[in-house]
Scaffold this motif. Structure first.
Motif, short mmCIF file in Angstrom:
data_model
loop_
_atom_site.label_atom_id
_atom_site.label_comp_id
_atom_site.label_asym_id
_atom_site.label_seq_id
_atom_site.Cartn_x
_atom_site.Cartn_y
_atom_site.Cartn_z
N LEU A 173 -20.40 -119.31 -21.67
CA LEU A 173 -20.39 -118.19 -22.60
C LEU A 173 -19.03 -118.04 -23.26
O LEU A 173 -18.01 -118.52 -22.75
CB LEU A 173 -20.74 -116.90 -21.86
N LEU A 174 -19.01 -117.36 -24.40
CA LEU A 174 -17.75 -117.10 -25.10
C LEU A 174 -16.77 -116.34 -24.22
O LEU A 174 -15.55 -116.47 -24.38
CB LEU A 174 -18.02 -116.31 -26.39
N SER A 175 -17.30 -115.54 -23.32
CA SER A 175 -16.43 -114.78 -22.42
C SER A 175 -15.70 -115.68 -21.43
O SER A 175 -14.79 -115.22 -20.73
CB SER A 175 -17.25 -113.73 -21.66
N GLY A 176 -16.11 -116.94 -21.35
CA GLY A 176 -15.42 -117.89 -20.48
C GLY A 176 -14.56 -118.88 -21.25
O GLY A 176 -13.98 -119.80 -20.67
N PHE A 177 -14.45 -118.71 -22.58
CA PHE A 177 -13.66 -119.63 -23.41
C PHE A 177 -12.16 -119.39 -23.21
O PHE A 177 -11.71 -118.28 -22.93
CB PHE A 177 -14.00 -119.43 -24.88
N ASP A 178 -11.40 -120.47 -23.37
CA ASP A 178 -9.94 -120.39 -23.35
C ASP A 178 -9.41 -121.26 -24.48
O ASP A 178 -10.16 -121.63 -25.39
CB ASP A 178 -9.39 -120.83 -21.98
N THR A 179 -8.12 -121.59 -24.45
CA THR A 179 -7.52 -122.37 -25.54
C THR A 179 -8.08 -123.78 -25.65
O THR A 179 -7.90 -124.43 -26.68
CB THR A 179 -6.00 -122.44 -25.34
N SER A 180 -8.78 -124.24 -24.61
CA SER A 180 -9.37 -125.58 -24.67
C SER A 180 -10.76 -125.54 -25.32
O SER A 180 -11.37 -126.59 -25.49
CB SER A 180 -9.47 -126.18 -23.26
N GLU A 204 -10.43 -110.32 -21.40
CA GLU A 204 -11.34 -109.73 -20.41
C GLU A 204 -11.19 -108.21 -20.34
O GLU A 204 -12.17 -107.49 -20.09
CB GLU A 204 -11.08 -110.34 -19.03
N GLU A 205 -9.99 -107.72 -20.55
CA GLU A 205 -9.75 -106.29 -20.42
C GLU A 205 -10.51 -105.49 -21.49
O GLU A 205 -11.11 -104.45 -21.20
CB GLU A 205 -8.25 -106.00 -20.53
N SER A 206 -10.49 -105.97 -22.72
CA SER A 206 -11.15 -105.25 -23.81
C SER A 206 -12.54 -105.81 -24.14
O SER A 206 -13.29 -105.19 -24.89
CB SER A 206 -10.28 -105.31 -25.08
N GLY A 207 -12.88 -106.99 -23.59
CA GLY A 207 -14.18 -107.59 -23.88
C GLY A 207 -14.29 -108.11 -25.31
O GLY A 207 -15.38 -108.09 -25.89
N ARG A 208 -13.17 -108.59 -25.88
CA ARG A 208 -13.16 -109.06 -27.26
C ARG A 208 -12.66 -110.50 -27.33
O ARG A 208 -11.89 -110.95 -26.48
CB ARG A 208 -12.29 -108.16 -28.13
N LEU A 209 -13.11 -111.20 -28.37
CA LEU A 209 -12.64 -112.57 -28.62
C LEU A 209 -11.30 -112.54 -29.32
O LEU A 209 -10.97 -111.58 -30.03
CB LEU A 209 -13.67 -113.32 -29.47
N LEU A 210 -10.53 -113.60 -29.13
CA LEU A 210 -9.21 -113.71 -29.76
C LEU A 210 -9.27 -114.73 -30.88
O LEU A 210 -9.57 -115.90 -30.66
CB LEU A 210 -8.16 -114.12 -28.73
N LEU A 211 -9.02 -114.28 -32.10
CA LEU A 211 -8.99 -115.16 -33.28
C LEU A 211 -7.55 -115.34 -33.70
O LEU A 211 -6.92 -114.42 -34.22
CB LEU A 211 -9.81 -114.55 -34.42
N GLY A 212 -6.99 -116.52 -33.43
CA GLY A 212 -5.56 -116.77 -33.70
C GLY A 212 -5.33 -117.67 -34.90
O GLY A 212 -6.26 -118.11 -35.58
N ALA A 258 -6.37 -111.67 -34.33
CA ALA A 258 -7.39 -110.64 -34.55
C ALA A 258 -8.27 -110.53 -33.31
O ALA A 258 -8.69 -111.55 -32.74
CB ALA A 258 -8.24 -110.98 -35.77
N TYR A 259 -8.55 -109.30 -32.91
CA TYR A 259 -9.46 -109.06 -31.80
C TYR A 259 -10.87 -108.87 -32.39
O TYR A 259 -11.09 -107.98 -33.21
CB TYR A 259 -9.03 -107.82 -31.02
#
Length: 290
Positions: A173-180, A204-212, A258-259
């Protein structure tokens, strides 16, 4: 002498009997006035009847009241059982409606993937150790599922295939994604100048994806949609990823992050679509024919 006394006793008994019969006849005849002894007997009998009748009537009424309460209680229990059954049917009906709506949504989403042969699947398990990171679906390599294929729901992207077995697969799931696990994305702007970025993690704290990787001079607004670009060949283009919720400068002050609020509910996943490419299907058909 003995015979005299016997005759005397018989005479007395006979006289007493005659007097008794006479009194009975006198008592039962219709009269407007009754004697004092009769009035006394009548009043005494009435009082005794009242004394006896009152508790008897109270007991009788109490028994009837108890029986009525018992009948009401039994009827109430029956109504409670029927109400519970009715509520159960309502819940079951709502669940069925939600499942039908979800299936309808996934079907409509599948029809929009022209270059793919979407495979529909159901979630059958979630790992207790990695509840928020992966799920298991009932489709595997026998259905043409391969590692890294994108997985979506009617709302949007939820992850990708992490591993496959013959008839089952694990979805990361996207909630398990990291920089890889980066996803090239567009922030859709109204003027058409879409902003490029990379989904490269999950907060994980806010439950949002990180768009860098967003340039500092770019201005993003809350609520702007984020979609996949299709670059890299893993994720199809224009898949809904989420919406911009907040923008911050990174820790080095070189770019913005962006969150993103995910479009799909990552914690309530039941029906999914695996985006299998059409050319893969064609290749397998050729191999089977050969």
């Amino acid at each position: 002498m003995p015979s005299f006394f016997r005759r005397k006793i018989l005479i007395l008994v006979l006289v007493a009997f005659i007097i008794f019969v006479t009194l009975i006849g006198f008592s039962i005849r219709e009269r407007e006035n009754i004697s004092a002894p009769e009035r006394f007997i009548l009043d005494t009998t009435g009082v005794l009847q009242s004394i006896i009748h009152t508790p008897v009537e109270w007991v009788d009424n109490s028994i009837e009241t108890f029986q009525d309460v018992l009948r009401v209680y039994e009827q109430n229990e029956v109504l409670k059982e029927r109400l519970a059954e009715y509520e159960g049917l309502i819940v079951e009906n709502q669940e069925l409606e939600e499942e039908i709506e979800e299936l309808r949504g996934t079907t409509e989403r599948a029809e929009g993937l022209e270059k793919y042969s979407p495979v529909q699947a159901s979630v059958i398990a979630r790992s207790p150790e990695r509840w928020f990171e992966q799920v298991t679906i009932n489709r595997g390599s026998k259905h043409g599922i391969e590692k890294d294929m994108a997985v979506i729901t009617k709302e949007g992207l939820i992850g990708k295939i992490q591993s496959t077995a013959a008839f089952h697969s694990t979805v990361k799931l996207l909630s398990g994604f990291d920089t890889s696990n980066k996803i090239s994305s567009w922030v859709v702007k109204k003027n058409g100048d879409n902003v490029f970025g990379l989904v490269e993690g999950y907060d994980e704290e806010s439950g949002r994806l990180l768009l860098g990787g967003i340039n500092l001079d770019v201005k993003l607004k809350k609520g702007e949609k984020v979609i996949s670009t299709g670059l890299g060949g893993v994720f199809p283009s224009r898949l809904q990823i989420g919406t911009v919720d907040e923008v911050k400068n990174d820790e080095y002050g070189l770019t913005k992050t962006a969150y993103i609020e995910p479009a799909a509910d990552l914690y309530e996943v039941n029906q999914v679509i695996i985006t299998r490419r059409s050319d893969q299907n064609d290749k397998e058909s050729q191999e089977e024919n050969s």
